[in-house]
Design an enzyme around this catalytic site. Structure first.
Site, PDB file in Angstrom:
ATOM      1  N   GLY A  50      -1.758  -4.785  -2.661  1.00  0.00           N
ATOM      2  CA  GLY A  50      -2.004  -3.124  -2.413  1.00  0.00           C
ATOM      3  C   GLY A  50      -2.748  -3.004  -1.718  1.00  0.00           C
ATOM      4  O   GLY A  50      -3.513  -3.714  -0.867  1.00  0.00           O
ATOM      5  N   HIS A  51      -2.968  -1.675  -1.800  1.00  0.00           N
ATOM      6  CA  HIS A  51      -4.506  -0.461  -1.386  1.00  0.00           C
ATOM      7  C   HIS A  51      -5.794  -1.251  -1.257  1.00  0.00           C
ATOM      8  O   HIS A  51      -6.034  -2.216  -0.148  1.00  0.00           O
ATOM      9  CB  HIS A  51      -4.503   1.036  -1.669  1.00  0.00           C
ATOM     10  CG  HIS A  51      -5.299   1.604  -0.659  1.00  0.00           C
ATOM     11  ND1 HIS A  51      -5.002   1.910   0.541  1.00  0.00           N
ATOM     12  CD2 HIS A  51      -6.704   2.222  -1.238  1.00  0.00           C
ATOM     13  CE1 HIS A  51      -5.834   2.550   0.496  1.00  0.00           C
ATOM     14  NE2 HIS A  51      -6.910   2.712   0.111  1.00  0.00           N
ATOM     15  N   PHE A  52      -6.443  -2.109  -2.314  1.00  0.00           N
ATOM     16  CA  PHE A  52      -7.315  -2.490  -2.831  1.00  0.00           C
ATOM     17  C   PHE A  52      -7.543  -3.822  -2.362  1.00  0.00           C
ATOM     18  O   PHE A  52      -7.112  -4.719  -3.690  1.00  0.00           O
ATOM     19  CB  PHE A  52      -8.206  -1.849  -4.162  1.00  0.00           C
ATOM     20  CG  PHE A  52      -8.808  -0.539  -3.509  1.00  0.00           C
ATOM     21  CD1 PHE A  52      -9.903  -0.442  -3.590  1.00  0.00           C
ATOM     22  CD2 PHE A  52      -7.986   0.291  -4.084  1.00  0.00           C
ATOM     23  CE1 PHE A  52     -10.566   0.393  -3.284  1.00  0.00           C
ATOM     24  CE2 PHE A  52      -9.245   2.089  -3.784  1.00  0.00           C
ATOM     25  CZ  PHE A  52     -10.225   1.645  -3.649  1.00  0.00           C
ATOM     26  N   ALA A  53      -7.086  -4.586  -1.373  1.00  0.00           N
ATOM     27  CA  ALA A  53      -6.476  -6.061  -0.829  1.00  0.00           C
ATOM     28  C   ALA A  53      -7.419  -6.907  -1.835  1.00  0.00           C
ATOM     29  O   ALA A  53      -7.520  -8.156  -2.913  1.00  0.00           O
ATOM     30  CB  ALA A  53      -5.977  -6.707  -0.087  1.00  0.00           C
ATOM     31  N   ASP A  89       1.044  -1.274  -0.433  1.00  0.00           N
ATOM     32  CA  ASP A  89       0.228  -0.103  -0.069  1.00  0.00           C
ATOM     33  C   ASP A  89       0.926   1.513  -0.186  1.00  0.00           C
ATOM     34  O   ASP A  89       1.874   1.219   0.913  1.00  0.00           O
ATOM     35  CB  ASP A  89      -0.684  -0.063   1.242  1.00  0.00           C
ATOM     36  CG  ASP A  89      -1.976   1.129   1.429  1.00  0.00           C
ATOM     37  OD1 ASP A  89      -1.385   1.737   0.700  1.00  0.00           O
ATOM     38  OD2 ASP A  89      -2.916   1.059   1.681  1.00  0.00           O
TER      39      ASP A  89
END
Length: 307
Positions: free
Chosen positions: A283-286, A257
């Protein structure tokens, strides 16, 4: 004589594989303080409740696949905040877009639906909204699922700190906040840090950008960006709530992230030592890349902690 197609299909070992029944997802509105708030709901009425709070710049549609995966066993409810998704979006002059007021609306939403016992899923913006709710109503919270939802300064990257420095009264802050509301940046939040970008559907960032590009929506996001620093000021209070109440906690974190770093995930263990932690290579939107990994972890957590 060769068997008919009907006979062949009904013979043992040749019939169609049993397909698990998918949940029926209902798309509804609730009125909260004069605002029409859109939400998705699925699952048995008497099942344990999981309230899912979305992040920036998304809305409840970010949980659509998780609803399919878990909605037959749990009652899942996901609202869109005002100014996001399909919820009503008054202009900033007619509504105060602050994280306090988003929490006010979610609190009113819970009261409108009669929700007073539920596990809470918090992601990104959902963390400051949900943790405000938890400190107001600790008796409501039966468990906590944290997915890249930061509550510790340990987890703030340099990029996040630059973002948080934007606030009212700082020269150029509004322009810098507006500059990230582009398709390129929205897409990068989905694909950045993933192991295999081909597993990330373009539908998510395309729909997010559709809503961002609606008249007045970027003004709303600028107002919230300039208020984000108030969340960092609340971190000590949220940490105290975690230490005091020790809710059953599952922490799921995409380690790549760009905004909220892995130390922010591990910091939860300081205040909730029994928390279950899974750091994932995404990443962020796992959920977009690793739903097949994440959904069973949530299922197991809820089955053990929610009765």
């Amino acid at each position: 004589m060769a068997p008919s197609s009907e006979t062949a299909l009904s013979a043992p070992g040749h019939g169609p594989a049993a397909v698990p029944e998918l949940p029926r997802i209902r798309h509804r509105f609730a009125e909260v303080d004069g605002l029409r708030i859109f939400y998705r709901e699925t699952g048995p009425a008497d099942a344990p409740v999981l309230l899912l709070l979305h992040g920036f710049p998304s809305a409840s549609h970010q949980f659509r696949r998780l609803f399919d995966a878990l909605g037959s066993r749990y009652r899942l409810i996901a609202p869109d905040y005002p100014g996001f998704g399909h919820s009503e979006s008054p202009a900033p002059g007619d509504f105060s877009y602050r994280f306090d007021t988003l929490a006010d609306v979610v609190e009113g939403f819970c009261q409108a639906l009669g929700l007073d016992r539920f596990a809470l899923y918090v992601f990104d913006f959902g963390a400051p909204v949900g943790l405000r709710l938890a400190t107001r109503h600790p008796e409501w919270i039966t468990g906590l699922v944290v997915q890249n939802g930061n509550a510790y300064e340990d987890g703030l990257s340099d990029l996040a700190r630059e973002f948080i420095a934007n606030r009212h009264g700082v020269e150029g802050a509004a322009e810098r906040a507006r500059a990230i509301l582009t398709l390129e940046v929205t897409r990068s939040q989905y694909e950045g840090g993933t192991g295999d970008p081909e597993l990330v559907s373009p539908d998510g960032w395309t729909l997010d950008q559709h809503f961002l590009d609606l008249p007045g929506r970027k003004d709303i996001q600028v107002e919230l960006a300039l208020d984000y620093h108030t969340n960092v000021a609340r971190y000590p209070a949220w940490q105290e709530w975690l230490r005091t109440h020790r809710p059953p906690t599952l922490v799921l974190w995409g380690r790549n992230d760009a905004f909220f770093t892995e130390p922010g995930a591990r910091a939860f263990l300081r205040d909730v030592p029994d928390a279950e932690l899974h750091v994932l290579d995404t990443g962020h939107f796992a959920l977009e890349e690793l739903l097949p990994t994440i959904a069973p972890l949530i299922d197991d957590f809820l089955a053990r902690t929610q009765k």
